[in-house]
Design an enzyme around this catalytic site. Sequence first.
Site, mmCIF file in Angstrom:
data_model
loop_
_atom_site.group_PDB
_atom_site.id
_atom_site.type_symbol
_atom_site.label_atom_id
_atom_site.label_comp_id
_atom_site.label_asym_id
_atom_site.label_seq_id
_atom_site.Cartn_x
_atom_site.Cartn_y
_atom_site.Cartn_z
ATOM 1 N N ARG A 77 10.564 52.907 -6.463
ATOM 2 C CA ARG A 77 10.701 54.507 -5.468
ATOM 3 C C ARG A 77 10.486 53.636 -4.062
ATOM 4 O O ARG A 77 10.114 53.307 -4.139
ATOM 5 C CB ARG A 77 9.171 55.073 -6.140
ATOM 6 N N ARG A 108 2.091 51.461 -7.642
ATOM 7 C CA ARG A 108 3.196 51.646 -8.226
ATOM 8 C C ARG A 108 4.596 51.308 -8.413
ATOM 9 O O ARG A 108 5.658 51.543 -8.671
ATOM 10 C CB ARG A 108 3.212 53.570 -7.799
ATOM 11 N N LYS A 123 -1.991 63.055 -9.074
ATOM 12 C CA LYS A 123 -1.515 64.628 -9.172
ATOM 13 C C LYS A 123 -0.444 64.930 -10.261
ATOM 14 O O LYS A 123 -0.501 65.745 -11.739
ATOM 15 C CB LYS A 123 -0.748 65.154 -8.156
ATOM 16 N N ARG A 126 2.779 71.702 0.477
ATOM 17 C CA ARG A 126 2.538 71.048 1.543
ATOM 18 C C ARG A 126 2.343 70.876 2.965
ATOM 19 O O ARG A 126 2.032 70.389 4.169
ATOM 20 C CB ARG A 126 3.232 69.595 1.784
ATOM 21 N N ARG A 137 3.013 58.290 4.649
ATOM 22 C CA ARG A 137 3.154 59.631 3.760
ATOM 23 C C ARG A 137 1.892 59.650 3.965
ATOM 24 O O ARG A 137 1.645 61.242 3.860
ATOM 25 C CB ARG A 137 3.962 58.651 2.664
HETATM 26 P P1 AMP Z 1 6.024 63.756 -4.667
HETATM 27 O O1 AMP Z 1 6.830 63.209 -5.123
HETATM 28 O O2 AMP Z 1 4.951 64.670 -4.921
HETATM 29 O O3 AMP Z 1 5.079 62.635 -4.070
HETATM 30 O O4 AMP Z 1 7.193 63.931 -3.480
HETATM 31 C C1 AMP Z 1 7.282 62.488 -2.771
HETATM 32 C C2 AMP Z 1 8.347 63.028 -1.548
HETATM 33 O O5 AMP Z 1 9.305 64.519 -1.838
HETATM 34 C C3 AMP Z 1 7.815 63.770 -0.620
HETATM 35 O O6 AMP Z 1 7.032 62.339 0.148
HETATM 36 C C4 AMP Z 1 9.055 64.726 0.657
HETATM 37 O O7 AMP Z 1 9.944 63.466 0.895
HETATM 38 C C5 AMP Z 1 9.134 64.994 -0.384
HETATM 39 N N1 AMP Z 1 8.585 66.447 -1.028
HETATM 40 C C6 AMP Z 1 7.720 66.494 -2.039
HETATM 41 N N2 AMP Z 1 6.781 68.321 -1.973
HETATM 42 C C7 AMP Z 1 7.478 68.101 -0.694
HETATM 43 C C8 AMP Z 1 7.436 69.703 0.028
HETATM 44 N N3 AMP Z 1 6.148 70.795 -0.799
HETATM 45 N N4 AMP Z 1 7.689 69.755 0.892
HETATM 46 C C9 AMP Z 1 7.891 68.759 1.804
HETATM 47 N N5 AMP Z 1 8.917 67.295 0.712
HETATM 48 C C10 AMP Z 1 8.319 67.494 -0.585
#
Ligand code: AMP
Length: 188
Positions: free
Chosen positions: A134, A128, A14, A89, A146
Site C-alpha cells: 500500500r 504492514r 479495524k 471519518r 494519515r
Molecule cells: P483505510 O483502508 O480505512 O485505512 O482507508 C485508506 C484510505 O482510504 C484513507 O486514508 C482515505 O484516503 C480513504 N478513505 C477510506 N475511508 C474513507 C472515508 N470514510 N472518508 C474519506 N476517506 C476515506
Amino acid sequence: MINLVLFGPPGAGKGTQAGSLVEKYNLYHLSTGDVFRYNIGQKTELGMLAKSYMDKGDLVPDEVTIKMLKSEVEKQPNAAGFIFDGFPRTVAQAEALDAFLAEKGMKMDHVLALEVPDEELVKRLLNRGKTSGRADDATEEIVWNRINEYNDKTAPLKHFYEDQNKLRHIDGVGELSEIFDRLVEAIG
Ligand code: AMP
C-alpha cells in the site's frame, strides 16, 4: 439487526477485528478503504479520483465517499446488519449515515473505538507496508499524515457518538483474541 461502527485511527486493527466480528455476528463488512482499493484496481473513475487523495494519506472528499457508501449499502438488501469499517471519518459523514439509516428504518447500535497510541500505530503501519504494497503505508511522512487527518477530522466524531451514548472505548493493544473479547463484551 445490529449495525456497528468500528472506529479508530489507521493501524488500530479495524479490518482484522471486523473479520472476526463478521463470523460471530453474521454481519456484512463494509470497509470504505477496501471499496476504494477495489476501484483503484479496476481503474474506475471513482478509483482514480480516490487514489489521488489516498496516496498522500488525505481523506477522500465527503461527497464522493458518502455517495459510494450509500450505493454499497443498497447493494446488500438482505444483510443482517453492517460493520462499518473506516466510515464515518468526518462529522458530515456521520450525519449523512444517521439520516440514511433512518430513511431505511435502520439505526446505528454501537460505535466501538479502538484506542492505540500514535507511536504504536506508526510502527504497525510501516511494518504492514513491507508486505501490503500500500502506497499509504510506505513512508513515515504519509503514515503521520494519515494519523494527523484522523486526529483533526475523525477523532472529533467521538463527541458526536458520545452525545448519542453509543461510543465504547476499547483498548486496542494486546493479543488479537483479547481485543476481540473486549469488543464482544462491549456489544453485549
Ligand atoms: P483505510 O483502508 O480505512 O485505512 O482507508 C485508506 C484510505 O482510504 C484513507 O486514508 C482515505 O484516503 C480513504 N478513505 C477510506 N475511508 C474513507 C472515508 N470514510 N472518508 C474519506 N476517506 C476515506
